[in-house]
Design a protein around this motif. Structure first.
Motif, mmCIF file in Angstrom:
data_model
loop_
_atom_site.group_PDB
_atom_site.id
_atom_site.type_symbol
_atom_site.label_atom_id
_atom_site.label_comp_id
_atom_site.label_asym_id
_atom_site.label_seq_id
_atom_site.Cartn_x
_atom_site.Cartn_y
_atom_site.Cartn_z
ATOM 1 N N HIS A 25 0.870 -1.172 0.000
ATOM 2 C CA HIS A 25 0.000 0.000 0.000
ATOM 3 C C HIS A 25 0.908 1.224 0.000
ATOM 4 O O HIS A 25 1.864 1.291 0.774
ATOM 5 N N ASN A 56 1.307 -4.131 -8.523
ATOM 6 C CA ASN A 56 -0.053 -4.451 -8.103
ATOM 7 C C ASN A 56 -0.326 -3.907 -6.698
ATOM 8 O O ASN A 56 -0.896 -4.588 -5.843
ATOM 9 N N THR A 84 -1.777 -0.825 -3.994
ATOM 10 C CA THR A 84 -2.781 0.223 -3.911
ATOM 11 C C THR A 84 -2.051 1.554 -3.804
ATOM 12 O O THR A 84 -0.957 1.635 -3.245
ATOM 13 N N THR A 143 -2.757 5.591 -2.740
ATOM 14 C CA THR A 143 -3.601 6.659 -2.208
ATOM 15 C C THR A 143 -2.827 7.956 -2.369
ATOM 16 O O THR A 143 -1.654 8.035 -1.996
#
Length: 131
Positions: free
Chosen positions: A75, A98, A100, A102
């Motif tokens: 992440h 792959n 995430t 933010t």
């Protein structure tokens, strides 16, 4: 360096805040900012910049010879106004890994203001709650 050292380890999950995911691109950007060519850096080996960084030919060669391969579930928190890594660079890495991604609106490379630290805390707590 840490990503390179850990890329083949058994890590369950990684959480990155403003990672430098393409060191070669950062070095070549700094060379551009400092008006330093590859030939000049190769000849001098090290060049101190006006913005406080020292460019190193050996380190540039090391980075090129040791590309990062990252396959650990990850992440990433990225500041919209990060001055070291571009959105295109971080999003390409996130896609390849792959991971995430933010993005904090108006966030910087260094998360340090009260607002940025609250965003970081909320981000990590939300991810941990989902685990």
């Amino acid at each position: 360096m840490a990503m390179n050292a850990l890329s083949d380890k058994q890590i369950e999950k990684a959480y990155f805040v403003s990672p430098v995911v393409n060191m070669e691109k950062l070095i070549t950007n700094m060379m551009f900012w400092a008006n330093v060519t590859e030939d000049k850096l190769r000849d001098k080996k090290e060049i101190k910049t006006s913005f406080g960084e020292t460019l190193s030919w050996d380190y540039l060669c090391y980075v090129r010879e040791n590309p990062i391969t990252w396959k650990i579930p990850t992440h990433i928190l990225f500041g919209e106004k990060d001055n070291l890594t571009s959105y295109s660079t971080i999003s390409e890495f996130a896609k390849q890994a792959n991971a995430t991604l933010t993005v904090m609106k108006n966030g910087e490379h260094w998360f340090h203001t009260d607002e940025q630290m609250k965003f970081l805390d909320d981000w990590i707590n939300n991810l941990l709650d989902k685990s």
